[in-house]
Design a protein around this motif. Structure first.
Motif, PDB file in Angstrom:
ATOM      1  N   MET A  76       0.982  -1.292  -0.050  1.00 48.14           N
ATOM      2  CA  MET A  76       0.022   0.012   0.207  1.00 48.14           C
ATOM      3  C   MET A  76       1.056   1.193   0.083  1.00 48.14           C
ATOM      4  N   GLU A  77       1.612   1.265   0.762  1.00 50.53           N
ATOM      5  CA  GLU A  77       2.705   2.443   0.841  1.00 50.53           C
ATOM      6  C   GLU A  77       3.313   2.873  -0.536  1.00 50.53           C
ATOM      7  N   LYS A  78       3.570   1.732  -1.256  1.00 51.25           N
ATOM      8  CA  LYS A  78       4.186   2.107  -2.589  1.00 51.25           C
ATOM      9  C   LYS A  78       3.076   2.324  -3.829  1.00 51.25           C
ATOM     10  N   LEU A  79       2.045   1.597  -3.372  1.00 48.12           N
ATOM     11  CA  LEU A  79       0.825   1.812  -4.465  1.00 48.12           C
ATOM     12  C   LEU A  79       0.413   3.426  -4.354  1.00 48.12           C
ATOM     13  N   LEU A  80       0.188   3.768  -3.080  1.00 47.47           N
ATOM     14  CA  LEU A  80      -0.337   5.108  -2.700  1.00 47.47           C
ATOM     15  C   LEU A  80       0.595   6.057  -2.918  1.00 47.47           C
ATOM     16  N   GLY A  81       1.884   5.828  -2.931  1.00 44.39           N
ATOM     17  CA  GLY A  81       2.994   6.855  -3.004  1.00 44.39           C
ATOM     18  C   GLY A  81       2.917   7.632  -1.788  1.00 44.39           C
ATOM     19  N   TYR A  82       2.832   6.862  -0.514  1.00 43.50           N
ATOM     20  CA  TYR A  82       2.509   7.306   0.762  1.00 43.50           C
ATOM     21  C   TYR A  82       3.770   8.288   1.248  1.00 43.50           C
ATOM     22  N   ARG A  83       4.905   7.863   1.239  1.00 44.75           N
ATOM     23  CA  ARG A  83       6.086   8.486   1.779  1.00 44.75           C
ATOM     24  C   ARG A  83       6.482   9.811   0.823  1.00 44.75           C
ATOM     25  N   GLU A  84       6.138   9.549  -0.502  1.00 46.74           N
ATOM     26  CA  GLU A  84       6.581  10.820  -1.394  1.00 46.74           C
ATOM     27  C   GLU A  84       5.300  12.025  -1.083  1.00 46.74           C
ATOM     28  N   PHE A  85       3.910  11.555  -0.775  1.00 48.95           N
ATOM     29  CA  PHE A  85       3.110  12.464  -0.618  1.00 48.95           C
ATOM     30  C   PHE A  85       3.157  13.097   0.700  1.00 48.95           C
ATOM     31  N   LYS A  86       3.673  12.433   1.984  1.00 46.97           N
ATOM     32  CA  LYS A  86       3.689  13.001   3.011  1.00 46.97           C
ATOM     33  C   LYS A  86       5.035  14.102   3.047  1.00 46.97           C
ATOM     34  N   GLU A  87       5.842  13.757   2.434  1.00 45.98           N
ATOM     35  CA  GLU A  87       7.054  14.344   2.417  1.00 45.98           C
ATOM     36  C   GLU A  87       7.394  15.481   1.464  1.00 45.98           C
ATOM     37  N   VAL A  88       6.777  15.383   0.345  1.00 45.99           N
ATOM     38  CA  VAL A  88       6.791  16.299  -0.996  1.00 45.99           C
ATOM     39  C   VAL A  88       5.510  17.011  -1.187  1.00 45.99           C
ATOM     40  N   GLU A  89       4.675  16.081  -1.880  1.00 50.14           N
ATOM     41  CA  GLU A  89       3.521  16.736  -2.411  1.00 50.14           C
ATOM     42  C   GLU A  89       2.531  17.456  -1.479  1.00 50.14           C
ATOM     43  N   GLN A  90       2.389  16.896  -0.245  1.00 47.42           N
ATOM     44  CA  GLN A  90       1.542  17.365   0.561  1.00 47.42           C
ATOM     45  C   GLN A  90       2.021  18.673   1.199  1.00 47.42           C
ATOM     46  N   PRO A  91       3.304  19.017   1.692  1.00 45.76           N
ATOM     47  CA  PRO A  91       3.836  20.273   1.783  1.00 45.76           C
ATOM     48  C   PRO A  91       3.517  21.235   0.834  1.00 45.76           C
ATOM     49  N   ARG A  92       3.950  20.845  -0.422  1.00 46.37           N
ATOM     50  CA  ARG A  92       3.953  21.835  -1.598  1.00 46.37           C
ATOM     51  C   ARG A  92       2.376  22.154  -1.865  1.00 46.37           C
ATOM     52  N   LEU A  93       1.392  21.033  -1.612  1.00 44.43           N
ATOM     53  CA  LEU A  93      -0.077  21.663  -1.829  1.00 44.43           C
ATOM     54  C   LEU A  93      -0.359  22.619  -0.831  1.00 44.43           C
ATOM     55  N   ARG A  94      -0.085  22.318   0.356  1.00 44.04           N
ATOM     56  CA  ARG A  94      -0.329  23.337   1.510  1.00 44.04           C
ATOM     57  C   ARG A  94       0.103  24.484   1.425  1.00 44.04           C
TER      58      ARG A  94
END
Length: 785
Positions: free
Chosen positions: A435-453
């Motif tokens: 699931m972590e890989k399928l969802l891109g969990y780490r990349e979302f939490k560390e890169v994408e989410q901070p950028r979007l916020r």
């Protein structure tokens, strides 16, 4: 070499009939002289029935008959208790079941009072409107907590309260675990009512043939054989005099496993009384008011942990709203109770529930059947614990998973299948890693989410785990027969509502017998074709019927090899089955077609060996001593509009373990459909009752179902396979996996999107309005500090 079909993406056998309009549904049944039925239903949730004036209806053109409870005579009886409570030591249960037509009192809106029979449905409906029922309204009970108050109106006046059941189950010593805990998380959760909203509503056609003394019933049911057995007993007929057919059913989802709805009891009686076929097709308003519903629980739960985030114990006390009657026993709340422990090592567990009568339509299983509630409670508690301990939500779950060597794992508490809850197999960590890989969990939490916020956007991610009990008994059977044409017929009493049974069962049999899948004809849901079985529920089809098909096909295979060996002059082990024939291995020219062999196995003259059975046919049954346990992980990425509080699901992913997969395409279809239903249950759908137990949104104008535009365009899927040791196929159920943990994942992602605001999601379903108030309430609390 026999071709492999199990595990392949075989196109569904049934879809040609469905897509070309040639499939038979109950409303397609038309018989000469058919009459049509309309029911007169209560507009009050709770009232005395002081009298019924049927004379205006009886004199209307086209009306053939009008019946009330008084006309039924000795046939009028409360319905059977379908599922008695399991042998739980600390259990009190006071059953009250529905009646064919109300007598003296009505207990929910939509309860049938009288029935009109006419030459058309239009005439029957007009006459039903003319009939007058003298109802004296009584105070109604719409709230589960209020129902237990000492001054609450009693739904059943022969009882001293509205308590339907009280059940306590324990494992270990929770009080001691709590005493040594570093952290205790306590919350109150609620999960409100929803409806299945199947595309096809319920429907029944009944025809009594006086010449053959037989009753024919077409019923949009999930349980044709129990319906046959029950009708035969009620009507004083032998089971061989009653044939029940569940044709194609346009969605079941659980409410169509209910037995016996008043309409199912009354229509066959009318057909016998009038000597003409009768039809009733439920309209959508009736479906909202008179078809069973589910949900409606309030949980007070707490979780005890070490400072490292290791679970020491769980305590949960909850109320379950069972509605006006309890025909399905305690299946739903026991599912909630037993599913709560999830895939985790929970050494101490204390669970108590009370089910209460209210003036709402009664509750029976609806896809998930109470499992959602247990998963929601446990996953939410883990989320709050992770926040307190500053752990990642995935990490706290990882620390508490049962290890692969823990199976079979016993939980000591009793499950709905009347035995102790035991997980047969599982391996939970690989599913989470996928699931972590399928969802891109780490990349979302560390890169994408901070950028979007940083852009001012409110985006969140949620990942949750679950275990689902599937494949419970008592049993199902299958008959496999090779026809002289070389085609193969499989018959089972199991009903089908779109799950792909015609294909999955055919794959299992085709692989054993060396024929092509389209050459296997599957017959389901006809009590004349197969006499024994229980029904479609609890994600059990591929487990119980699949294993029965496999066993029957194995026996037919043995017969084919024995007959083929005699005909070809070799030993059975020297033969192979392929391309619809049996041949000598290494010499395909020496072969005989299965159809030809079937003819030889059923001679018209001559001697046969003693003990020989005619034909290439076998019947087998499969009855597990306990259910299998499927499991999985759901993940979601969503964005919340801070102005409208609309939610857009950007990505949804599921990693599921249903043991050995028979048809990946069908499994994925089941999961995707379940996710759509789960998203509807947690954000779009809610049945709203007022204080008088009047349903306020009994139409699709007001009850919001998700459309194709509301469901993620792509749902990402992956699988882990830990075969079940309980059956030869190694399969587990999958039918409810898509909807069980959806609300928990959704709630976690919403809170993540609103991180720092203090918002906690404790109730399901959500809505834009509720999200707005959650945010405003959190802002008020912050400002008050």
């Amino acid at each position: 070499m026999t071709r492999r079909f199990v595990g392949e993406r075989v196109l569904r056998n049934e879809d040609v009939e469905l897509l070309t309009g040639r499939a038979l549904f109950t409303d397609d049944v038309e018989l000469p002289g058919m009459l049509h039925v309309a029911f007169v239903r209560s507009d009050f949730a709770h009232a005395r029935l002081k009298g019924i004036d049927t004379s205006p209806a009886r004199t209307m053109p086209g009306v053939v008959a009008v019946f009330t409870a008084a006309d039924l005579g000795d046939y009028w009886k409360p319905g059977p208790l379908l599922v008695s409570p399991p042998p739980i030591q600390r259990l009190v249960f006071r059953a009250r079941t529905q009646v064919p037509l109300a007598k003296e009192k009505v207990r929910h809106v939509g309860e049938p009072i009288a029935v009109v029979v006419a030459e058309s449905r239009y005439l029957a409906e007009d006459a039903a409107c003319a009939l007058f029922a003298d109802l004296e309204p009584l105070a109604a009970v719409a709230d589960a907590e209020r129902a237990l108050a000492s001054d609450s109106p009693r739904i059943h006046e022969d009882l001293d309260s509205n308590l339907n059941a009280h059940v306590v189950q324990t494992k270990g010593d929770y009080a001691a675990a709590k005493a040594r805990a570093d952290l205790v998380i306590a919350r109150r959760f609620s999960y409100d009512r929803g409806t299945a909203a199947a595309m096809e509503n319920r429907g029944i056609v009944a025809w009594w043939d006086e010449k053959t003394r037989s009753l024919m019933v077409w019923d949009a049911t999930q349980a044709p054989i129990p319906i046959r057995n029950g009708l035969a007993a009620m009507l004083g007929l032998s089971q061989s005099q009653v044939q029940v057919v569940a044709p194609f059913v346009g969605g079941g989802f659980g409410p169509k496993i209910m037995m016996f709805y008043p309409e199912e009891v009354v229509l066959p009686w009318i057909a016998m009384r009038l000597g003409r076929p009768v039809k009733w097709i439920e309209d959508r308003r009736e479906n909202f008011l008179a078809t069973t519903q589910e949900r409606g629980q309030i949980h007070d739960a707490e979780l005890a942990l070490t400072r490292e985030g290791k679970i020491l114990g769980v305590r949960d006390s909850f109320l379950h709203d069972t509605g006006a009657y309890s025909p399905y026993g305690l299946t739903v709340p026991i599912n909630s109770q037993c599913t709560l422990v999830g895939p985790y090592d929970v050494p101490n567990y204390e669970s108590e529930f009370r089910t209460v009568f209210t003036n709402k339509i009664y509750v029976t299983p609806y896809r998930g059947a109470g499992r959602q509630h247990g998963v929601f409670v446990m996953e939410r508690l883990l989320d709050f614990a992770a926040r307190e301990l500053r752990l990642d939500p995935i990490e706290i779950r990882r620390r508490n998973y049962l290890p692969p060597g823990a199976f079979p794992h016993g939980h000591e508490i009793i499950y709905q299948d009347f035995t102790k809850l035991v997980y047969d197999s599982g391996n939970y960590l690989p599913a989470m890693e996928k699931m972590e890989k399928l969802l891109g969990y780490r990349e979302f939490k560390e890169v994408e989410q901070p950028r979007l916020r940083a852009e001012g956007r409110q985006v969140g991610i949620g990942v949750v785990s679950y275990v689902e009990g599937t494949g419970i008994g008592p049993y199902e059977g299958a008959r496999v027969r090779v026809e002289p044409s070389g085609k193969v017929e499989v018959a089972t009493g199991f009903g089908t509502q779109g799950q792909g049974h015609y294909t999955s069962f055919a794959q299992i049999v085709a692989e054993e017998l060396g024929v092509e899948v389209p050459d296997v004809r599957v017959v389901t849901g006809d009590t004349r074709e197969f006499h024994w079985g229980t029904g479609t529920f609890a994600s059990r089809g591929i487990v119980v019927v699949g294993n029965a098909c496999h066993a029957a096909a194995r026996r037919v295979r043995e017969k084919i090899l024995a007959h083929g060996a005699r005909f070809l002059g070799v030993k059975p082990e020297e033969l192979v089955l392929s391309a619809g024939a049996v041949a000598v291995a290494g010499d395909p020219s020496r072969r005989v077609a299965l159809g030809e062999l079937a003819l030889m196995a059923n001679p018209l003259r001559g001697a046969v060996a003693p003990g020989t059975e005619p034909g290439l046919e076998a019947t087998s049954y499969y009855g597990p001593d306990r259910g299998t346990t499927a499991s999985g992980v759901h993940g979601i990425v969503l964005e919340l509009d801070p102005v409208t509080f609309r939610v857009e699901v950007a990505k949804y992913a599921v990693v599921h373990d249903c043991g050995r997969i028979v048809n990946p395409m069908i499994v994925e279809g089941q999961i995707v459909g379940g996710v759509a239903q789960g998203l509807g249950n947690c954000y779009y759908e809610e049945l709203r009752f007022d204080e008088n137990a009047q349903l306020q949104n009994a139409s699709f104008m007001d009850y919001l179902l998700p459309t194709a535009g509301d469901v993620p365009r792509e749902i990402l899927l992956d699988h882990v396979e830990t075969p079940s040791p309980l059956g030869a196929l190694g399969v587990k159920g999958v039918g409810e996996a898509g909807c069980i943990p959806t609300a928990a994942a959704f709630a976690q992602a919403i809170e993540d999107a609103l991180a720092g605001t203090g918002v906690e999601v404790l109730s399901i379903p959500l809505s834009p309005d509720r999200l707005f108030h959650l945010v405003e309430d959190a802002r008020s609390r912050r400002n008050a500090k």
